[in-house]
Design an enzyme around this catalytic site. Structure first.
Site, mmCIF file in Angstrom:
data_model
loop_
_atom_site.group_PDB
_atom_site.id
_atom_site.type_symbol
_atom_site.label_atom_id
_atom_site.label_comp_id
_atom_site.label_asym_id
_atom_site.label_seq_id
_atom_site.Cartn_x
_atom_site.Cartn_y
_atom_site.Cartn_z
ATOM 1 N N ASP A 67 118.832 39.213 -66.632
ATOM 2 C CA ASP A 67 118.817 38.308 -65.225
ATOM 3 C C ASP A 67 118.683 36.850 -65.620
ATOM 4 O O ASP A 67 118.099 36.542 -66.628
ATOM 5 C CB ASP A 67 117.733 39.165 -64.474
ATOM 6 C CG ASP A 67 116.566 39.449 -65.281
ATOM 7 O OD1 ASP A 67 116.277 39.056 -66.156
ATOM 8 O OD2 ASP A 67 115.935 40.310 -64.642
ATOM 9 N N ASN A 136 107.015 47.540 -58.656
ATOM 10 C CA ASN A 136 107.723 48.423 -57.549
ATOM 11 C C ASN A 136 108.966 49.135 -58.304
ATOM 12 O O ASN A 136 109.742 49.846 -57.692
ATOM 13 C CB ASN A 136 108.286 47.566 -56.471
ATOM 14 C CG ASN A 136 109.198 46.490 -57.175
ATOM 15 O OD1 ASN A 136 109.587 46.491 -58.340
ATOM 16 N ND2 ASN A 136 109.930 45.878 -56.170
ATOM 17 N N HIS A 138 111.384 47.921 -60.292
ATOM 18 C CA HIS A 138 112.327 47.283 -60.464
ATOM 19 C C HIS A 138 112.661 47.298 -62.242
ATOM 20 O O HIS A 138 111.638 47.164 -62.899
ATOM 21 C CB HIS A 138 112.601 46.201 -59.887
ATOM 22 C CG HIS A 138 111.876 44.910 -60.711
ATOM 23 N ND1 HIS A 138 111.071 44.158 -59.645
ATOM 24 C CD2 HIS A 138 111.854 44.607 -61.721
ATOM 25 C CE1 HIS A 138 110.655 43.023 -60.427
ATOM 26 N NE2 HIS A 138 111.087 43.327 -61.813
HETATM 27 C C1 GLP Z 1 110.583 40.487 -63.771
HETATM 28 C C2 GLP Z 1 111.684 40.479 -64.515
HETATM 29 C C3 GLP Z 1 111.909 41.963 -65.202
HETATM 30 C C4 GLP Z 1 110.486 42.235 -65.875
HETATM 31 C C5 GLP Z 1 109.496 42.516 -64.994
HETATM 32 C C6 GLP Z 1 108.136 42.665 -65.200
HETATM 33 O O1 GLP Z 1 110.714 40.046 -62.431
HETATM 34 N N1 GLP Z 1 112.916 40.320 -63.912
HETATM 35 O O2 GLP Z 1 112.892 41.874 -66.373
HETATM 36 O O3 GLP Z 1 110.448 43.346 -66.751
HETATM 37 O O4 GLP Z 1 109.553 41.514 -63.879
HETATM 38 O O5 GLP Z 1 107.630 41.448 -65.515
HETATM 39 P P1 GLP Z 1 106.215 41.207 -66.454
HETATM 40 O O6 GLP Z 1 106.468 41.813 -67.628
HETATM 41 O O7 GLP Z 1 105.700 40.032 -66.252
HETATM 42 O O8 GLP Z 1 105.227 42.319 -65.920
#
Ligand code: GLP
Length: 241
Positions: A67, A136, A138
């Site tokens: 992304d 959440n 995702h």
């Molecule tokens: C972000 C990214 C994801 C990532 C997630 C968790 O928004 N788009 O690819 O896995 O959130 O992030 P973190 O590892 O900083 O908790």
């Protein structure tokens, strides 16, 4: 799902990193699906270390990131491209022309989606897809929704995601949209490695592993993939009985 609960992030980084290194050693032109966020940093540091030790080369590897933010210049210090350049690409021997990134500033999302899908096909499909998980549930930027998505699309970031990532945008407004690979894209990877650490991920992990398969928790769809390894620390696993 193959759940692996480990004591430290370092253990997770090593074990997951060794899976990547083995894959690339066996298939030097492997296609790797990569993720951003805080979670994979230890893994990327481990891959750098193994490259510097001469254990692995990424010279023929192709990379596909999940992304990218919209409305942020590619080389902005907060872009995911910059994150990947700083934390992995500039430290290993991957070649620039083998690095694939979504253009968050495209004016033609459909063309961008088609080009990315074609590039993945041309690379022979993604061998290992690395994922983190949002609070959440995702994955990539597939936020909780009414349906599972297919290919690359432009998504509106949820309040939960804005809240979690705002700390990185102290001096500018955080982008509210992103381009992301869709759920179907992610499921097409041959193998998926998801890493979740810390108690803030515990509820999302519970819903992913124990809950129903629902687009309200996008990561729950991973229950339907045949080869998923989930690395957790004890805090992230704390709501799994
Ligand atoms: C972000 C990214 C994801 C990532 C997630 C968790 O928004 N788009 O690819 O896995 O959130 O992030 P973190 O590892 O900083 O908790």
């Amino acid at each position: 799902m193959d759940l692996r609960i480990r004591m430290t992030e370092a253990e997770i980084a090593q074990e997951a990193g060794d899976i990547f290194c083995r894959c690339v050693t066996q298939k030097p032109n492997a296609a790797l699906g990569l993720a951003t966020g805080a979670t994979p940093l230890a893994l990327y540091a481990y891959l750098q270390q193994e490259y510097q030790r001469g254990i692995v080369s990424f010279r023929e590897v192709q990379t596909f990131n999940l992304d990218e933010y919209c409305d942020l210049p590619k080389y902005h210090r907060n872009s995911y491209f910059t994150y990947m350049s700083e934390n992995l690409f500039s430290q290993i021997d991957v070649q620039d022309h083998n690095i694939h990134f979504l253009d968050g500033n495209t004016t033609d999302v459909a063309a961008e989606a088609n080009a990315y899908a074609q590039a993945i096909v041309d690379a022979g499909g993604i061998d290992i897809q690395l994922l983190g998980i949002g609070r959440n549930g995702h994955i990539g930027f597939n936020e909780p929704a009414d349906h599972f998505t297919d290919g690359v699309f432009r998504t509106k970031l949820s309040e939960s995601t804005l809240e979690a990532n705002r700390i990185y945008f102290s001096d500018i407004a955080m982008p509210r949209y992103a381009l992301t690979m869709g759920i179907k894209d992610i499921l097409q990877a041959r193998q998926i490695i998801l890493i979740a650490t810390g108690e803030k991920k515990a509820e999302a992990v519970r819903a992913m592993v124990k809950g129903p398969v629902t687009p309200q928790c996008p990561a729950s769809v991973l229950q339907q993939h045949a080869d998923v390894i989930v690395f957790l620390d004890e805090a992230a696993a704390s709501l799994l009985s």
